[in-house]
Design a protein around this motif. Structure first.
Motif, PDB file in Angstrom:
ATOM      1  N   THR A 128      40.290  43.672  55.787  1.00  0.00           N
ATOM      2  CA  THR A 128      40.887  42.552  54.265  1.00  0.00           C
ATOM      3  C   THR A 128      40.400  40.642  54.652  1.00  0.00           C
ATOM      4  O   THR A 128      39.545  40.629  53.790  1.00  0.00           O
ATOM      5  N   PHE A 129      40.608  41.043  56.286  1.00  0.00           N
ATOM      6  CA  PHE A 129      39.738  39.422  55.970  1.00  0.00           C
ATOM      7  C   PHE A 129      38.388  39.064  56.217  1.00  0.00           C
ATOM      8  O   PHE A 129      38.114  37.809  56.005  1.00  0.00           O
ATOM      9  N   LEU A 130      37.733  40.318  56.368  1.00  0.00           N
ATOM     10  CA  LEU A 130      36.865  39.355  57.134  1.00  0.00           C
ATOM     11  C   LEU A 130      35.872  40.470  55.264  1.00  0.00           C
ATOM     12  O   LEU A 130      34.368  40.775  55.264  1.00  0.00           O
ATOM     13  N   LEU A 131      36.228  40.904  54.260  1.00  0.00           N
ATOM     14  CA  LEU A 131      36.036  41.654  53.134  1.00  0.00           C
ATOM     15  C   LEU A 131      34.839  40.244  52.016  1.00  0.00           C
ATOM     16  O   LEU A 131      33.807  40.819  52.178  1.00  0.00           O
ATOM     17  N   THR A 132      35.674  39.214  52.494  1.00  0.00           N
ATOM     18  CA  THR A 132      33.942  38.464  51.453  1.00  0.00           C
ATOM     19  C   THR A 132      33.088  38.280  51.899  1.00  0.00           C
ATOM     20  O   THR A 132      31.737  38.618  51.573  1.00  0.00           O
ATOM     21  N   PRO A 133      33.358  37.471  53.691  1.00  0.00           N
ATOM     22  CA  PRO A 133      31.681  38.161  53.786  1.00  0.00           C
ATOM     23  C   PRO A 133      30.980  38.607  54.621  1.00  0.00           C
ATOM     24  O   PRO A 133      29.497  39.066  54.208  1.00  0.00           O
ATOM     25  N   ALA A 162      41.220  45.111  44.693  1.00  0.00           N
ATOM     26  CA  ALA A 162      42.432  45.358  44.178  1.00  0.00           C
ATOM     27  C   ALA A 162      43.116  46.650  45.757  1.00  0.00           C
ATOM     28  O   ALA A 162      44.346  46.862  45.653  1.00  0.00           O
ATOM     29  N   ALA A 163      42.202  46.867  45.889  1.00  0.00           N
ATOM     30  CA  ALA A 163      42.624  48.590  46.797  1.00  0.00           C
ATOM     31  C   ALA A 163      43.562  48.030  47.921  1.00  0.00           C
ATOM     32  O   ALA A 163      44.334  48.517  49.428  1.00  0.00           O
ATOM     33  N   ALA A 164      42.566  46.518  48.419  1.00  0.00           N
ATOM     34  CA  ALA A 164      42.770  46.222  49.283  1.00  0.00           C
ATOM     35  C   ALA A 164      44.113  44.929  49.090  1.00  0.00           C
ATOM     36  O   ALA A 164      44.865  43.431  50.335  1.00  0.00           O
ATOM     37  N   GLY A 165      44.405  44.972  47.873  1.00  0.00           N
ATOM     38  CA  GLY A 165      45.722  43.848  47.867  1.00  0.00           C
ATOM     39  C   GLY A 165      45.381  42.435  47.477  1.00  0.00           C
ATOM     40  O   GLY A 165      45.763  41.515  47.107  1.00  0.00           O
ATOM     41  N   ARG A 166      44.226  42.514  47.164  1.00  0.00           N
ATOM     42  CA  ARG A 166      43.146  41.000  46.808  1.00  0.00           C
ATOM     43  C   ARG A 166      43.354  41.067  45.186  1.00  0.00           C
ATOM     44  O   ARG A 166      43.370  41.670  44.557  1.00  0.00           O
ATOM     45  N   PRO A 168      41.398  40.964  42.255  1.00  0.00           N
ATOM     46  CA  PRO A 168      39.754  41.918  41.595  1.00  0.00           C
ATOM     47  C   PRO A 168      38.485  40.636  41.133  1.00  0.00           C
ATOM     48  O   PRO A 168      37.335  41.139  41.066  1.00  0.00           O
ATOM     49  N   ILE A 169      39.305  39.900  40.370  1.00  0.00           N
ATOM     50  CA  ILE A 169      38.955  38.887  40.018  1.00  0.00           C
ATOM     51  C   ILE A 169      37.795  37.973  40.842  1.00  0.00           C
ATOM     52  O   ILE A 169      36.630  37.550  41.055  1.00  0.00           O
ATOM     53  N   ALA A 170      37.996  38.123  42.215  1.00  0.00           N
ATOM     54  CA  ALA A 170      37.936  37.163  43.315  1.00  0.00           C
ATOM     55  C   ALA A 170      37.385  37.942  44.556  1.00  0.00           C
ATOM     56  O   ALA A 170      35.823  37.455  44.602  1.00  0.00           O
ATOM     57  N   GLY A 171      36.838  39.154  44.209  1.00  0.00           N
ATOM     58  CA  GLY A 171      35.621  39.954  44.282  1.00  0.00           C
ATOM     59  C   GLY A 171      34.544  39.984  43.536  1.00  0.00           C
ATOM     60  O   GLY A 171      33.360  40.446  44.624  1.00  0.00           O
ATOM     61  N   ILE A 172      34.742  40.045  42.239  1.00  0.00           N
ATOM     62  CA  ILE A 172      33.918  40.126  40.810  1.00  0.00           C
ATOM     63  C   ILE A 172      32.853  38.692  41.428  1.00  0.00           C
ATOM     64  O   ILE A 172      32.051  38.043  41.669  1.00  0.00           O
ATOM     65  N   ALA A 173      34.061  37.276  41.577  1.00  0.00           N
ATOM     66  CA  ALA A 173      33.335  36.079  41.816  1.00  0.00           C
ATOM     67  C   ALA A 173      31.936  36.390  43.196  1.00  0.00           C
ATOM     68  O   ALA A 173      31.227  35.629  42.681  1.00  0.00           O
ATOM     69  N   ALA A 174      32.755  36.221  43.943  1.00  0.00           N
ATOM     70  CA  ALA A 174      32.350  36.723  45.453  1.00  0.00           C
ATOM     71  C   ALA A 174      31.018  37.720  44.790  1.00  0.00           C
ATOM     72  O   ALA A 174      29.908  36.566  45.669  1.00  0.00           O
ATOM     73  N   ALA A 175      31.288  38.820  44.735  1.00  0.00           N
ATOM     74  CA  ALA A 175      29.846  39.168  45.313  1.00  0.00           C
ATOM     75  C   ALA A 175      28.606  38.989  43.692  1.00  0.00           C
ATOM     76  O   ALA A 175      27.277  38.818  44.016  1.00  0.00           O
ATOM     77  N   PHE A 176      28.943  38.409  42.608  1.00  0.00           N
ATOM     78  CA  PHE A 176      28.310  37.338  41.484  1.00  0.00           C
ATOM     79  C   PHE A 176      27.631  36.863  42.416  1.00  0.00           C
ATOM     80  O   PHE A 176      26.236  36.229  41.914  1.00  0.00           O
ATOM     81  N   ALA A 177      28.137  35.355  43.089  1.00  0.00           N
ATOM     82  CA  ALA A 177      28.196  34.732  43.581  1.00  0.00           C
ATOM     83  C   ALA A 177      26.224  34.988  44.743  1.00  0.00           C
ATOM     84  O   ALA A 177      25.756  34.124  45.026  1.00  0.00           O
ATOM     85  N   ALA A 178      26.959  35.281  44.951  1.00  0.00           N
ATOM     86  CA  ALA A 178      25.989  35.940  46.467  1.00  0.00           C
ATOM     87  C   ALA A 178      24.646  36.828  46.131  1.00  0.00           C
ATOM     88  O   ALA A 178      23.127  36.376  46.479  1.00  0.00           O
ATOM     89  N   VAL A 179      25.401  37.292  44.771  1.00  0.00           N
ATOM     90  CA  VAL A 179      24.000  38.712  44.590  1.00  0.00           C
ATOM     91  C   VAL A 179      23.286  37.577  43.236  1.00  0.00           C
ATOM     92  O   VAL A 179      21.459  37.487  43.441  1.00  0.00           O
ATOM     93  N   ASP A 249      47.927  40.081  38.300  1.00  0.00           N
ATOM     94  CA  ASP A 249      49.586  41.147  37.502  1.00  0.00           C
ATOM     95  C   ASP A 249      49.157  42.473  36.836  1.00  0.00           C
ATOM     96  O   ASP A 249      48.311  41.791  35.996  1.00  0.00           O
ATOM     97  N   LYS A 250      49.528  43.339  37.449  1.00  0.00           N
ATOM     98  CA  LYS A 250      48.300  44.338  36.542  1.00  0.00           C
ATOM     99  C   LYS A 250      49.122  45.060  34.964  1.00  0.00           C
ATOM    100  O   LYS A 250      48.116  45.282  34.598  1.00  0.00           O
ATOM    101  N   ALA A 251      50.508  44.474  35.052  1.00  0.00           N
ATOM    102  CA  ALA A 251      50.961  43.849  33.741  1.00  0.00           C
ATOM    103  C   ALA A 251      50.143  43.783  32.369  1.00  0.00           C
ATOM    104  O   ALA A 251      49.415  43.778  31.393  1.00  0.00           O
ATOM    105  N   ALA A 252      49.239  42.435  33.087  1.00  0.00           N
ATOM    106  CA  ALA A 252      48.383  41.927  31.729  1.00  0.00           C
ATOM    107  C   ALA A 252      47.025  42.281  32.097  1.00  0.00           C
ATOM    108  O   ALA A 252      46.172  41.514  31.225  1.00  0.00           O
ATOM    109  N   GLY A 253      46.740  43.139  32.853  1.00  0.00           N
ATOM    110  CA  GLY A 253      45.496  43.301  32.678  1.00  0.00           C
ATOM    111  C   GLY A 253      44.848  44.468  32.419  1.00  0.00           C
ATOM    112  O   GLY A 253      46.356  45.483  31.678  1.00  0.00           O
ATOM    113  N   THR A 254      43.814  45.470  32.212  1.00  0.00           N
ATOM    114  CA  THR A 254      43.290  46.355  32.520  1.00  0.00           C
ATOM    115  C   THR A 254      43.054  47.157  34.065  1.00  0.00           C
ATOM    116  O   THR A 254      41.943  46.454  34.236  1.00  0.00           O
TER     117      THR A 254
END
Length: 527
Positions: A128-133, A162-166, A168-179, A249-254
Motif C-alpha cells: 500500500t505505501f509503495l502503491l503510487t511509485p 480501491a482494493a487497498a482502501g485508498r 480510486p480517483i487518486a490511482g487514476i490520476a497517478a497512472a494518467f500523470a505517469a502514462v 464515499d461509495k454511496a456517492a459514486g458508481t
C-alpha cells in the motif's frame, strides 16, 4: 465525494483553450495549409533575394563560403521534383520505416495481451505505501505499449487503489500523470524514439546531410526523466491530490463493475506461463544481440571506424531489435495463452497492426512533403542561419535557451496534441538552428520531449482525455472535465518545473544524452 469545483477564472481559461483548439483543423489538413503557406513564402523570398552564408560549406573553386538563396517552389525544377519524386519523398521519409518496423512487432505483443498482462502483473501485489511509485513506474514503462497503457493500466490503478482502501480517483490520476505526463520517460528507447529521431534526422539533414539519427540518442536522458518524475508523481499524488479527495464515499459514486475482466482479477495460470515464456524470449533476443555485438566477427561493431563511431551499427540496429523482441515475446505469450494457434494468427496480428497505422500513413505522406518542400525552398536553412545568428547576438546561456524551447513546446502542446505533428512542425527550424549554435540534435530533441509531455494531462484536446474522464465517472458520477483538469494541473506544473530543472542541469553538467550523443557539437565537424 463531491465534484471538484473549478474557479471561474480557470473555467474561462480552459474553455478558451478548448474552443481555440477545436477550431484547429485535423493535423493532415494543418500541414496541407502549411504547404500552401511555404509555397507562397518561397515565391516572395525568391523575389526579394533572401539568402544566407552557409556556416560550414565552402566553394571548392573559390574557397569562399557558399551562399544559400531561397528558391521558389513554383520554379520549373521544384514543380518537376514534386511530381516526379512524390513516391520517393514519401517512402524515404525517415520516421516511416522506423515506426512501421517497430509497430509490426508491437502489434503482436499488444494483440496477444502481453502488454496488458505484464502491466497487471507489475502492480497487482504492490504494498500500500509503495502503491503510487510502483503504479507510476509501470505506467511510464507502459509507454512502450502505446495505447495499452491508457486502456489497461489507468482503470486498473483505480481498482487497485480501491482494493487497498485508498481513493480510486487518486490511482487514476497517478497512472494518467505517469502514462501521459511522463510520456517520454522510460528506461528503454521505444516507438517514440524511432518516430522523433526520424523527424530529427530529416530536419538535421537540411543543413548537415551526413548526420545520422541514433535511436538511443536520448537513452540516458529518458532514464533521468523517469528518475526525476517518479518522486514528483509520488509526492503530488500522496501529499496533494489524495488529501484533497478525502475518503472515497461509495454511496456517492458508481462502483466499478466487478465483471470487467480487462482490468481486474488475479493472473490466470496460462497468463503466468505466458509471461515466463515471453521472459525467455526477451533473454534470447538480448543474448543474440550481445553475441552479434561482442561475438566472433562483431557484425554490430564497425572496427574500422573511429573509436567514437564504432558502436553506430549497434545503435542503428535497435529498431530491428525491438521488432524481433516484440514479435518473439508476443508469439511466446500468445502460444501459452492460446491467442496464437498457428503462424496465420501471427501474420493476421501483424497485418491488423498495420491497419491501426492507417492514419499515421496519411499524416506521414503530408508531413514528408512539408519537410521535403521546406528543404527544397532553402527557407529552413536560411531561417536557421539567421535565427542562429540572432540567438548568438542575444548571447543567452545554453541552459536558458533550451529551457525556452521546453516552455514554448509545452504551450504549443495545449493546442496541437500529436507529438509527431508538432515535432514535424518545429524540428525543421529548431534542430538545424541549434546545431549551428553548437547544440546537438539529440539535446534539442530531449528538450522538446520534456515540453511535449508535461501539458498532455491538462488539455481537453488530448485524445485520451475523454476516456480518462469516463474512467473517473465510474467511481464518481458527477466528476466533470473541469474536475479532471483541476486535479491534473498540480502534476503538470510540478513535472514541467522538474523537467526544466533536468534540462538545465543536464546542459550545465554537459552529460551525455545517450551512447555517442553529447549535448554539444562542433558544427564544422559535420560537413
Amino acid at each position: 465525494m463531491n465534484s471538484t469545483a473549478m474557479p471561474p477564472k480557470q473555467g474561462r481559461i480552459l474553455g478558451w483553450i478548448e474552443r481555440t483548439g477545436n477550431k484547429l483543423p485535423d493535423p493532415v489538413f494543418l500541414f496541407l495549409y502549411l504547404i500552401g503557406a511555404i509555397i507562397a513564402l518561397s515565391v516572395v523570398a525568391a523575389m526579394l533575394g533572401w539568402s544566407a552564408v552557409h556556416p560550414t560549406e565552402v566553394d571548392p573553386d573559390t574557397g569562399a563560403k557558399t551562399v544559400i538563396a531561397a528558391t521558389s517552389l513554383l520554379s520549373p525544377e521544384n514543380i518537376q521534383k514534386l511530381w516526379v519524386e512524390m513516391p520517393t519523398t514519401f517512402t524515404h521519409f525517415h520516421p516511416l520505416g522506423y515506426v512501421l518496423v517497430v509497430m509490426l512487432g508491437a502489434g503482436v505483443a499488444e494483440r496477444t495481451g502481453l502488454f496488458g498482462t505484464a502491466m497487471r502483473a507489475g502492480v497487482a501485489n504492490a504494498p500500500t505505501f509503495l502503491l503510487t511509485p510502483i503504479v507510476a513506474l509501470v505506467a511510464m514503462l507502459g509507454n512502450l505499449a502505446a495505447d495499452a497503457a491508457y486502456v489497461v493500466l489507468i482503470p486498473l490503478a483505480g481498482v487497485i487503489y480501491a482494493a487497498a482502501g485508498r481513493h480510486p480517483i487518486a490511482g487514476i490520476a497517478a497512472a494518467f500523470a505517469a502514462v501521459s505526463g511522463g510520456f517520454s520517460a522510460n528506461l528503454f528507447p521505444g516507438q517514440l524514439d524511432a518516430l522523433l529521431f526520424g523527424i530529427t534526422q530529416a530536419s538535421a539533414n537540411t543543413v548537415f546531410p551526413s548526420w545520422q539519427a541514433n535511436i538511443a540518442g536520448n537513452w540516458y536522458f529518458i532514464i533521468g526523466m523517469t528518475v526525476i518524475f517518479l518522486p514528483v508523481i509520488w509526492y503530488v499524488t500522496d501529499r496533494v491530490i489524495e488529501p484533497r479527495l478525502g475518503a472515497y464515499d461509495k454511496a456517492a459514486g458508481t462502483m466499478h463493475e466487478a465483471g470487467d475482466e480487462t482490468v481486474e482479477g488475479p493472473l490466470k495460470p496460462d497468463e503466468r506461463r505466458g509471461l515466463r515464456h515471453a521472459g525467455l524470449a526477451l533473454l534470447a533476443v538480448t543474448g543474440l544481440w550481445l553475441f552479434m555485438t561482442f561475438g566472433p566477427g562483431t557484425p554490430l561493431i564497425d572496427e574500422a571506424a573511429a573509436p567514437e563511431a564504432q558502436m553506430t551499427p549497434f545503435y542503428r540496429s535497435l529498431v530491428a531489435a525491438f521488432f524481433i523482441l516484440f514479435v518473439l515475446a508476443g508469439w511466446a505469450y500468445g502460444r501459452a495463452v492460446g491467442n496464437i494457434k498457428n503462424h496465420r494468427d501471427l501474420v493476421k496480428m501483424m497485418a491488423d497492426s498495420m491497419g491501426d497505422m492507417a492514419y499515421f500513413l496519411v499524416l506521414a505522406f503530408v508531413v514528408s512533403h512539408f519537410v521535403a518542400m521546406f528543404s527544397w525552398s532553402n527557407l529552413g536553412l536560411v531561417s536557421a542561419v539567421h535565427g542562429a545568428e540572432a540567438l548568438r547576438t542575444l548571447d543567452l546561456p545554453y541552459p536558458i535557451l533550451l529551457a525556452i524551447v521546453v516552455l514554448f513546446t509545452a504551450a504549443m502542446n495545449l493546442f496541437v496534441g500529436s507529438a509527431s505533428a508538432k515535432w514535424a512542425l518545429l524540428a525543421p527550424v529548431l534542430v538545424p538552428m541549434l546545431m549551428l549554435l553548437g547544440v546537438s540534435a539529440e539535446m534539442t530533441t530531449a528538450a522538446y520531449r520534456v515540453g511535449d509531455s508535461a501539458t498532455n494531462i491538462i488539455t481537453p484536446l488530448m485524445v485520451y482525455f475523454p476516456l480518462i474522464l469516463v474512467f473517473c465517472q465510474r467511481w464518481v458520477k458527477d466528476f466533470g472535465i473541469g474536475s479532471l483538469t483541476a486535479m491534473m494541473i498540480p502534476y503538470s506544473l510540478w513535472m514541467l518545473a522538474a523537467g526544466i530543472l533536468l534540462v538545465v542541469g543536464w546542459v550545465a553538467a554537459d552529460l551525455p544524452l545517450g551512447p555517442s550523443a553529447p549535448v554539444f557539437i562542433d558544427p564544422a565537424s559535420l560537413k
